[in-house]
Design an enzyme around this catalytic site. Sequence first.
Site, PDB file in Angstrom:
ATOM      1  N   CYS A 161       0.808  -1.216   0.000  1.00  0.00           N
ATOM      2  CA  CYS A 161       0.000   0.000   0.000  1.00  0.00           C
ATOM      3  C   CYS A 161       0.847   1.275   0.000  1.00  0.00           C
ATOM      4  O   CYS A 161       1.684   1.467   0.884  1.00  0.00           O
ATOM      5  CB  CYS A 161      -0.912  -0.013   1.226  1.00  0.00           C
ATOM      6  SG  CYS A 161      -1.887   1.483   1.425  1.00  0.00           S
ATOM      7  N   TYR A 176      -5.632   5.211  -8.962  1.00  0.00           N
ATOM      8  CA  TYR A 176      -6.699   4.306  -8.518  1.00  0.00           C
ATOM      9  C   TYR A 176      -7.992   4.564  -9.286  1.00  0.00           C
ATOM     10  O   TYR A 176      -8.707   3.624  -9.640  1.00  0.00           O
ATOM     11  CB  TYR A 176      -6.932   4.469  -7.009  1.00  0.00           C
ATOM     12  CG  TYR A 176      -5.908   3.744  -6.181  1.00  0.00           C
ATOM     13  CD1 TYR A 176      -6.130   2.447  -5.733  1.00  0.00           C
ATOM     14  CD2 TYR A 176      -4.694   4.347  -5.860  1.00  0.00           C
ATOM     15  CE1 TYR A 176      -5.190   1.768  -4.986  1.00  0.00           C
ATOM     16  CE2 TYR A 176      -3.737   3.678  -5.112  1.00  0.00           C
ATOM     17  CZ  TYR A 176      -3.987   2.389  -4.671  1.00  0.00           C
ATOM     18  OH  TYR A 176      -3.040   1.727  -3.947  1.00  0.00           O
TER      19      TYR A 176
END
Length: 332
Positions: A64, A194
């Site tokens: 992440c 994203y």
Amino acid sequence: MPQLVNGQWIKDDVAASEMKNGAFHREPTKFHNWITQDGRPGPDGQPGLPAEAGRYQLFVSYLCPWASRTLAMRNLKGLQDVIPVSISGAMIGDNGWEYEIPQDAGSKVEKISFQHQLYTASEPHYTGKVSVPVLWDRKEGRIVNNESADIIRIMNSAFDGITGNTLDFYPEQLRPTIDIWNALIYDAVNNGVYRSGFAKTQDAYETSVSAVFDMLDKLEGHLQSHRYIAGEYLTEADIRLFVTFIRFDSAYCGAFKCNIRMLEDYPNLSAYTREIYQWPGISETVKIDQIKRGYYSIAHINPTKIVPKGPEIDFNRPHDRDRLVGRGVFAG
């Protein structure tokens, strides 16, 4: 993506609230308490807790980028012996973020195998996504903060009295410049990749990916004459951008279809990324194998879950950033 609903873990894809007209919208984080040197409230009046060595714990994943921000700041501020860290696996499964070995999180809770256990320990009827990073209070057995932007600012100053490290990655005189760049970069790049990767319509994808590369073009020009984002000093703005850049060619270019160009095609952006990667303490927070395995395991964007062999990128090769004026890190 699976999430908690009224304290119950639901494995089905219930996060429809993050999709609107085929476009991805990130759900806001919900835990925003603060840590200060003496326990006073945070900068916006958030409830404060006192800085104590060993009291707080960081739960992250190498996959992440938001979590990687906090790992980088932890190292830059010399907090390795002050804030212990727990690293989850790279792939998000049916149970979300999972720890291969159950993690001790203090005496108030049982050992943690899944990230969602931290959330229900803090709020038994929690509804929403379960994310990393989490800054956890081992003493009280609850989440302090799960917003990476907050956590890196907490780390920037709260523990200075314990470590004696007064390097300042958010110096007061540069804050207006840092805040402007943070907002631009977050929307177009950090979150933009994203929006491109998770888009469910062609229009949503093309809008997002065009914005990503428009900003990359702007940053390429800016970094032609500026050593760092805010000028002569490395700041939090650089850390926030770096964690996306280091993943770009290995993950976002392929898995998220951000493939108009590779970052390696930008001389200034790629050299800038190599410089920050080579800063003491930064490279050890980057695990390209886990990054690739994690992103390419997301079934709805890569149903076969085959992880590509390339690209091969040497982040240790020389950069030319020392041609520009740079003063390192501001010392508070």
